[in-house]
Design an enzyme around this catalytic site. Structure first.
Site, short mmCIF file in Angstrom:
data_model
loop_
_atom_site.label_atom_id
_atom_site.label_comp_id
_atom_site.label_asym_id
_atom_site.label_seq_id
_atom_site.Cartn_x
_atom_site.Cartn_y
_atom_site.Cartn_z
N HIS A 269 0.84 -1.20 0.00
CA HIS A 269 0.00 0.00 0.00
C HIS A 269 0.88 1.26 0.00
O HIS A 269 0.70 2.15 -0.85
CB HIS A 269 -0.90 -0.02 1.23
CG HIS A 269 -1.77 1.19 1.38
ND1 HIS A 269 -3.10 1.19 1.05
CD2 HIS A 269 -1.50 2.45 1.83
CE1 HIS A 269 -3.62 2.40 1.27
NE2 HIS A 269 -2.66 3.18 1.75
N GLU A 270 1.80 1.32 0.93
CA GLU A 270 2.63 2.52 1.03
C GLU A 270 3.54 2.66 -0.19
O GLU A 270 3.84 3.78 -0.63
CB GLU A 270 3.45 2.50 2.32
CG GLU A 270 2.61 2.51 3.60
CD GLU A 270 1.61 3.65 3.65
OE1 GLU A 270 1.85 4.71 3.02
OE2 GLU A 270 0.57 3.50 4.32
N HIS B 277 1.73 4.49 -2.89
CA HIS B 277 1.87 5.94 -2.72
C HIS B 277 3.22 6.42 -3.23
O HIS B 277 3.33 7.47 -3.88
CB HIS B 277 1.75 6.31 -1.23
CG HIS B 277 0.36 6.36 -0.69
ND1 HIS B 277 -0.65 7.06 -1.29
CD2 HIS B 277 -0.16 5.81 0.44
CE1 HIS B 277 -1.76 6.95 -0.56
NE2 HIS B 277 -1.49 6.18 0.48
N HIS C 109 3.35 6.85 -6.89
CA HIS C 109 2.63 8.07 -7.27
C HIS C 109 3.57 9.28 -7.19
O HIS C 109 3.51 10.18 -8.03
CB HIS C 109 1.43 8.25 -6.34
CG HIS C 109 0.34 9.09 -6.91
ND1 HIS C 109 -0.81 9.38 -6.20
CD2 HIS C 109 0.19 9.74 -8.08
CE1 HIS C 109 -1.61 10.15 -6.92
NE2 HIS C 109 -1.02 10.39 -8.06
#
Length: 672
Positions: free
Chosen positions: A461-462, A465, A468
């Protein structure tokens, strides 16, 4: 001596010179950064030449370069490696930085120049990106109170300053509570615990220079303790301490802070002409208004609650079979759910974790990024801010893309949770500035460190990010990377979790930490088949938190948030054996700052999109389909805030999604 925060950084990739920076360097560096930024802002506002995009907006983009550099170092370190000196400086900086922000947005001459550009935009030769940035700057000023006069302007400044102070106090109180509490475990208390939990408890004691074994309030330690300890009395003691953070009637009690925060947010919204803070906050999000948020949450709440109640009945029967009468309690759920999972899916986390080592999962996350986006990761031997932190150079076709820092292990100086941040964000204005991105997690330390499947999902998940941020390709830092709508920012992170569910990824990387053997195929199949196991519980604890957050910020602010929380939970029929994922006094997403206030729902709003987005890869017949990956990078990962979120998603997928894929992904369709 020259302050290393202010001197040119001649380090590799212009990384902060962490080995030279001392705590006493930060205050003078902030003073210098603020002075330089004030001078630059004054020069822009007082420029006698007519406003142009270059002499106003682009000048603003670069006005705080030194301050941004200093703040990027300090706040990243303060969150992940706190010291008393850093905490004191945080408290001192909160009102100073808020005042500086208000100085800018209250500067009538500066806003006049921005407004002049906005009024003349049709006649200016601006690119689509410049038009977008101009609109966002003007909107930011207006929402900050730039159009207010006199007493209203002064009151808005005071409100924002006080909110900044309260957010800092809330965060530091929570960290102090988590740092202070621990529960000693005797040898008898360790009975029934798998070796990985025992090892984590031993490492937690060593980290505090204590003998033996302890349980702390770190999620990666307390959750497995609640899963595996057969001692109901110890589970109850640990659980009640965990949920009481910030509500212990001591100097770190967060109840008054929460109440004051809600009242000030309501006042802030009223000053800007909004009926309540939720309406103000959601006006610029994809959802648009509180009704749209509630509609989504309640469409998910009903089937999730039905599933959770059915699961609770099963777990309670298991407890009664153990000779324990009465109701299933919150400190019982994880223990009996783990027993049920082992019985129904033949999954034993103690047997599973050796296949999910931290090193293997880092490699898996990197490998997926290589296959999807052509990125390569090479370890860097550079000084960092803590011995646990590690760095990699990220390249593509031999060209430097970013520096990625991973700080994965729990420690007492680190605030709880997991997050992605940047020491430096990508932009092209003023040179090709490449990002320095950091993922911070709180995995229980071991030798080696082993992850649960949920931990591995957090790592992916991290890293979503981080992608991104790293793949951002815009001119202006104002719209770089994760600078997007709050209910869109979780799309890349939650989407990336799906690659952990791809069988070939686990086949390649889930290898036994000792033998190197791949996870047995039958175990892998059982793991994936159990992907929706206990989703009633997970969805209920999350949606309840989101609904409470939303209700807190609608209508008049409650003077007693704890009573209001109980009232909301009663209204929605919260199952008695499940608590909110984040109760009010430790709800850092909402009270440590404005980031997720009225916005905790955004994880689910983004999940509607991420479930649908991964379907695009399934439809292509390949989870690593290059054409779909290229569209994902072009329209979402590299685009930052170039367009409104719905336009970005539609450009990638061709349409907006419905809630069906989310319900299917959580296994809740048949419970609807």
């Amino acid at each position: 001596m020259t302050n290393p925060l202010l001197a040119p950084w001649t380090t590799a990739f212009a990384l902060p010179p962490f080995d030279l920076i001392r705590d006493e360097d930060f205050a003078p560096a902030f003073d210098a950064g603020l002075a330089g930024a004030r001078a630059a802002i004054t020069a822009i506002a007082d420029n006698p030449a007519p406003a142009t995009f270059a002499n106003t907006i682009e000048a603003l983009e670069l006005a705080e370069t030194t301050l941004d550099r200093v703040a990027g170092v300090f706040f990243n370190i303060a969150g992940s490696d706190s010291t008393p000196a850093r905490e004191a400086l945080e408290r001192d900086l909160a009102p100073k930085l808020s005042a500086f922000s208000s100085e800018i947005t209250n500067n009538r001459a500066l806003f006049g120049r921005i407004n002049a550009l906005w009024q003349a935009r049709a006649t200016l030769d601006l690119t689509a990106e410049q038009q977008r940035v101009l609109m966002l700057y003007r909107r930011m000023f207006v929402r900050a109170g730039a159009e207010l006069d006199g007493d209203q302007a002064d009151r808005m400044t005071a409100v924002k300053s006080r909110l900044a102070v309260l957010g800092t106090e809330f965060t530091q109180n929570l960290l102090a509570e988590e740092r202070a509490w621990f529960m000693d475990l005797t040898e008898a208390d360790l009975e029934g615990l798998p070796e990985f939990v025992v090892a984590s408890a031993r490492a937690a004691a060593a980290e505090r220079d204590l003998p033996g074994h302890i349980v702390t309030l770190n999620r990666s330690l307390i959750v497995p303790f609640l899963q595996f300890s057969p001692r109901r009395d110890l589970r109850q003691r640990a659980y009640l301490a965990w949920v009481a953070r910030g509500a212990n009637g001591n100097a770190q009690d967060n109840r008054a802070i929460a109440a004051e925060t809600l009242a000030l947010r309501q006042e802030r919204a009223a000053l800007l002409g909004y009926p309540d803070f939720a309406s103000f906050k959601l006006a610029t999000e994809m959802a648009g208004n509180p009704a749209a948020v509630r509609d989504l949450l309640m469409r998910v709440w009903a089937p999730a609650r039905a599933r959770a109640l059915a699961d609770a009945a099963v777990l309670e029967s298991l407890m009664h079979a153990d000779g324990i009468n009465g109701d299933l309690e919150a400190w019982d759920w994880r223990y009996y759910s783990e027993r049920r999972r082992k019985a129904e899916h033949d999954l034993d986390e103690a047997a599973l974790k050796p296949y999910l080592s931290l090193e293997a999962m880092i490699t898996a996350a990197f490998d997926c990024a290589t296959r999807l986006f052509g990125l390569a990761f090479a370890p860097l031997d550079v000084p960092l801010y803590h011995p646990d932190a590690r760095a990699w150079e990220v390249t593509r076709n031999g060209r430097h893309v970013a520096v990625f820092i991973g700080d994965y292990l729990a420690r007492g100086s680190k605030r709880s949770g997991a997050w992605c941040s940047a020491f430096r964000s990508q932009r092209k204005l003023g040179g090709d500035v490449r990002p320095v991105v950091v993922n911070v997690c709180n995995f229980a330390k071991g030798d080696p460190t082993l992850l649960s499947y949920d931990d591995a999902r957090t790592l992916f998940h991290e890293f979503g990010h981080a992608l991104h941020q790293m793949l951002s390709d815009v001119t202006y830092g104002f719209i770089s990377g994760t600078s997007v709508a709050g209910d869109f920012v979780e799309l890349p992170s939650q989407l990336y979790e799906h690659w952990l569910e791809v069988p070939e990824v686990l086949e390649k990387h889930a290898r036994h930490v000792t033998t190197g053997e791949p996870m047995p195929r039958d175990m892998l199949d059982r793991l994936l088949a159990a992907g929706t196991y206990d989703q009633g519980f997970a969805t209920v604890e999350y949606v309840a938190s989101a609904l409470v957050d939303l209700a807190f910020h609608e209508g008049a602010a409650s003077a007693d948030p704890i009573a209001r929380e109980a009232e909301i939970l009663a209204q929605i029929g919260m199952p008695r054996a499940i608590r909110m994922r984040h109760a009010t006094t430790h709800f850092a997403h909402v009270f440590a700052g404005d980031g997720y206030s009225s916005g905790y729902y955004s994880y689910m709003w983004s999940e509607v999109m991420d479930a649908d987005a991964f379907e695009a890869f399934r439809e292509a017949g390949n989870p690593f389909d290059p054409a779909v990956a290229a569209r994902l990078e072009t329209h979402i990962l590299s685009a930052g805030g170039l367009q409104e979120a719905d336009a970005l998603y539609t450009a990638f997928r061709g349409r907006m999604p419905g809630v069906g894929a989310l319900l299917r992904g959580r296994g809740l369709v048949d419970a609807a």
